[in-house]
Motif scaffolding. Structure first.
Motif, PDB file in Angstrom:
ATOM      1  N   PRO A 257      35.614  50.346  32.360  1.00 49.22           N
ATOM      2  CA  PRO A 257      35.268  50.108  33.760  1.00 49.22           C
ATOM      3  C   PRO A 257      33.773  49.874  33.920  1.00 49.22           C
ATOM      4  N   VAL A 274      37.403  48.968  43.156  1.00 53.62           N
ATOM      5  CA  VAL A 274      38.327  48.638  42.089  1.00 53.62           C
ATOM      6  C   VAL A 274      39.546  47.942  42.668  1.00 53.62           C
ATOM      7  N   ALA A 275      40.122  47.044  41.888  1.00 46.31           N
ATOM      8  CA  ALA A 275      41.327  46.351  42.325  1.00 46.31           C
ATOM      9  C   ALA A 275      42.531  47.269  42.162  1.00 46.31           C
ATOM     10  N   GLY A 278      44.080  48.665  38.865  1.00 48.78           N
ATOM     11  CA  GLY A 278      43.031  48.630  37.863  1.00 48.78           C
ATOM     12  C   GLY A 278      42.694  50.002  37.315  1.00 48.78           C
ATOM     13  N   LEU A 319      44.746  55.184  36.470  1.00 48.27           N
ATOM     14  CA  LEU A 319      45.196  53.881  36.956  1.00 48.27           C
ATOM     15  C   LEU A 319      45.429  53.971  38.459  1.00 48.27           C
ATOM     16  N   SER A 322      49.226  50.301  42.380  1.00 46.45           N
ATOM     17  CA  SER A 322      49.148  48.886  42.754  1.00 46.45           C
ATOM     18  C   SER A 322      49.339  48.657  44.245  1.00 46.45           C
ATOM     19  N   ALA A 349      45.190  43.624  44.543  1.00 48.48           N
ATOM     20  CA  ALA A 349      45.509  43.564  43.117  1.00 48.48           C
ATOM     21  C   ALA A 349      45.404  42.138  42.615  1.00 48.48           C
ATOM     22  N   THR A 352      44.508  40.538  36.480  1.00 45.18           N
ATOM     23  CA  THR A 352      43.696  41.128  35.418  1.00 45.18           C
ATOM     24  C   THR A 352      43.269  42.551  35.741  1.00 45.18           C
ATOM     25  N   SER A 353      43.947  43.187  36.696  1.00 42.40           N
ATOM     26  CA  SER A 353      43.518  44.521  37.095  1.00 42.40           C
ATOM     27  C   SER A 353      43.719  45.536  35.989  1.00 42.40           C
ATOM     28  N   LEU A 354      44.762  45.376  35.181  1.00 40.26           N
ATOM     29  CA  LEU A 354      45.043  46.320  34.107  1.00 40.26           C
ATOM     30  C   LEU A 354      44.383  45.815  32.831  1.00 40.26           C
ATOM     31  N   PRO A 355      43.274  46.423  32.450  1.00 38.28           N
ATOM     32  CA  PRO A 355      42.568  45.904  31.275  1.00 38.28           C
ATOM     33  C   PRO A 355      43.344  46.159  29.997  1.00 38.28           C
TER      34      PRO A 355
END
Length: 730
Positions: A257, A274-275, A278, A319, A322, A349, A352-355
């Motif tokens: 992050p 943050v999205a 994410g 996390l 969403s 959201a 690409t929010s979840l790296p």
């Protein structure tokens, strides 16, 4: 008189009205223009052009690849095989250490491992055989009473002559030894054992079926126990490796992050915006070790994480759900309620929010949990195998007892009845000291007594020897001791190999700081051999905060060094993120540039020599530009004065590349706009305007007249310092 006075005045005023007048007074310079607005401003036109922005840096040349090699073990240097200037290849021997002590360590570790292995073999053998015997009668048939697995096996022995006992190898043999309970003496003084037709005779060299089955069960339980131990040990090692790998993977998640954090009194959230869906890093302070906490999303009450603090602070990654959007907060909840909360902004959201870091961490954690479950199952199986071996030993003990139960000594038909009056070997007959007969307490110590074979006085009810039988726990301890001894042997062998120092890369030996016969320590920072690789050079430098903001990895640069006139180019390869300046309030950041291979062939550079690097940070072709002097920056706002209808208007602009003469304008202007460079009616004064000296030779100006204007009045606007004593050329 009037005419003479009037004419000069008109001429001077005429000159002032129609021309630019330059006055100098001791270095003070003034420039002014009186006339129409069209000629009041100096202007330039915004037009397409090229802009090259550069950053000049000064650094130090270093080889791109350099290795300072030291011994990984301490000792006395036995030999040095290289000198400065030698070319070496990877793996070449540089130096060695006298390995006498290291070899002795290997020998000692090998002996320790052999002892541990022998101990395991001895303990396994003790579970299926005994070295002591006990005679129940004068027939010479011996018995052994085995204890339960909780302690040891005690064998009460009445000795017999050495010639009267022998061991027969057969189907009942375990580990090459038949249990002593079934050793049958062959002495001539013993009565003949039952014949083949006797149903009680198990056969020569054979064991009773019950005992044989028990022995087989013990052997199988031993093998299963060792197998289970190896499986559990391997799984535990794999689990530890997986845990270490997961820690590295999940650390990347904690570092992933980015952005400005949202900081509260206890929680810091990174990023503060943050999205939805994410990853969010949460740092907490002021926690109590051993206390369980929850991280809760305030808007919905969703529990983002539950963890137990190991100290006064912790960091974790969570996390964001969403479905969340807008202003929210994350709260730290302890046993007594909410400890603190920190505000958070959640945006819509996106894909690409979840790296990738979170996905990798989740997979690593899942793998660790699976490994730990496998370890737990293997350990349970090992405990079951331990119990099974102990049970098998108990069963063997009982089988031996059942098979060796003596006959009724009061049976008058029993030829082995010790009370039979006609038995020539009756133990009560003092004239017949037959082998195997009981002796007085003083006889076992008499070496001349033929029947003394025990070698151990006392110990049991019949005065025989006592031998301990290993338990399953003993076997496990032996196996662990073998692993420890093997690990120590591995370390000793590794240290022996490290007694030879080899080149990790190919290149040129640049320095040798060790000598034969010198004592060195492991991983010394001074006893080194330095090798410079042949894959080029680099420039190590630093940049100020204003410069580093313009730099980027991959930018090209021109490099000049004093040792060669060959033109060199380079690429920015690394930019540090930490301030390296500790003695100044101006931050500085490390920068590395890799020098490209010269087009004309190899060039020899010298480590530590200085280098000048000019980095092209921006290079615009056919972009909108204005003179750099037309751009004004104040309070973080960049503006340009545009002349519209004869009046300057301040316009906010966005700039790109900034060159020495031209600056790129990306927003705010259009091609053809007229920008103001200067207002010619404003006074331009040099730093030194205090002198009263006029322009020498102009109308005989004197210090007394220097502050007088035309006609004896004050100088008009735009004039400072000296004036004219009379009309020019008058």
């Amino acid at each position: 008189m009037t005419d003479r006075r009037g004419r000069p005045r008109r001429r001077v005023l005429g000159v002032v009205a129609g021309a630019t007048v330059l006055c100098v007074a001791g270095g003070g310079v003034a420039l002014a223009l009186a006339g129409s607005d069209a000629t009041r401003y100096r202007t330039a036109t915004a037009e397409l052009g090229s802009v090259a922005q550069q950053v000049a840096l000064t650094g130090t040349v270093a080889s791109a690849t350099r290795r300072d090699v030291a011994f990984s073990v301490g000792g006395t240097v036995g030999s040095v095989e290289v000198a400065v200037g030698d070319e070496v290849a990877p793996g070449d021997v540089l130096a060695t250490i006298d390995d006498t002590d290291l070899q002795q360590d290997v020998d000692d570790a090998t002996a320790t491992l052999a002892d541990a292995q022998q101990r395991l073999e001895d303990d396994l053998e003790s579970q299926t055989t005994s070295t002591s015997t006990a005679s129940t009668s004068s027939t010479g048939v011996s018995t052994t009473n085995a204890s339960t697995t909780s302690a040891s096996t005690t064998s009460a022995t009445t000795t017999s002559s050495a010639a009267s006992a022998s061991t027969t190898s057969g189907a009942g043999e375990v580990g090459g030894v038949v249990p002593a309970a079934f050793v049958v003496p062959t002495s001539a003084s013993s009565p003949t054992p039952p014949g083949p037709g006797d149903p009680s005779d198990p056969g020569e060299g054979e064991l009773p079926a019950e005992v044989q089955a028990a022995l087989d069960d013990v052997a199988a339980a031993q093998e299963d126990l060792l197998t289970r131990y190896d499986e559990a040990s391997d799984l535990l090692a794999a689990s530890e490796d997986g845990l270490g790998a997961a820690a590295l993977v999940c650390q990347q998640l904690l570092d992933a992050p980015s952005g400005s954090p949202a900081t509260g009194d206890v929680l810091t959230l990174t990023p503060g915006t943050v999205a939805a869906g994410g990853a969010l890093r949460v740092d907490a302070t002021g926690t109590v070790a051993g206390t369980e906490y929850q991280l809760v999303l305030v808007s919905s009450g969703a529990v983002l994480a539950t963890l137990t603090a190991s100290g006064s602070s912790f960091a974790t990654a969570v996390l964001v759900p969403s479905g969340v959007q807008g202003t929210d907060a994350v709260a730290l909840v302890g046993p007594s309620g909410t400890v603190s909360s920190t505000s958070l902004t959640v945006t819509a959201a996106d894909a690409t929010s979840l790296p990738d870091a979170l996905v990798a961490c989740q997979g690593a954690v899942t793998g660790v949990l699976g490994d730990q479950q496998d370890v737990a199952e293997a350990q349970r199986a090992l405990l079951d195998a331990t119990t099974a071996l102990d049970d098998a030993l108990d069963a063997l003990t009982q089988a031996v007892r059942n098979a060796t139960t003596p006959t009724d000594p009061t049976d008058p038909t029993d030829p082995t009845d010790p009370t039979h009056p006609t038995d020539p070997t009756q133990p009560t007959d003092p004239a017949q000291p037959t082998p195997g007969a009981p002796t007085t307490p003083a006889q076992p110590s008499d070496p001349s007594t033929p029947g003394d074979q025990s070698g151990t006085p006392g110990g049991g009810e019949s005065g025989g020897s006592v031998e301990r039988v290993a338990t399953a726990a003993d076997v496990l301890a032996d196996r662990a001791a073998i692993e420890l001894a093997q690990a120590r042997l591995d370390v000793a062998e590794s240290s022996l190999r490290l007694a030879t120092l080899t080149a990790p890369i190919g290149g040129t030996v640049a320095a040798v700081s060790i000598a034969e016969g010198a004592a060195v320590t492991a991983s010394s920072t001074s006893a080194l051999v330095t090798i410079i690789g042949g894959d080029g050079y680099a420039v190590t430098t630093s940049a100020t905060l204003s410069q580093v903001d313009l730099l980027a990895v991959g930018q090209s640069a021109r490099v000049s060094v004093r040792t060669t006139d060959e033109p060199l180019t380079a690429q920015v390869t690394w930019i540090g993120l930490l301030n390296t300046e500790s003695s100044s309030s101006t931050p500085s950041y490390a920068v590395d540039l890799a020098i490209d291979a010269p087009a004309g062939g190899a060039v020899t550079l010298y480590d530590g020599s200085s280098a000048e690097a000019t980095v092209a940070v921006a290079d615009g072709e056919q972009v909108l530009t204005v003179p750099t002097s037309a751009v004004h920056v104040e309070g973080g706002t960049t503006t340009v004065d545009v002349l519209r209808d004869g009046t300057p208007t301040s316009v906010e602009v966005t700039t790109g590349a900034v060159g020495a003469e031209r600056t790129e304008v990306t927003e705010g202007l259009s091609a053809g706009d007229e920008v103001v460079l200067a207002d010619l009616t404003r006074t331009i004064v040099s730093d030194d305007a205090s002198s009263s000296a006029g322009l020498s030779g102009l109308g005989g100006a004197t210090p007394q007249d220097s502050n007088r204007g035309p006609g004896g009045g004050q100088p008009p606007a735009g004039f400072t310092g000296g004036g004219f004593a009379g009309p020019p050329g008058g």
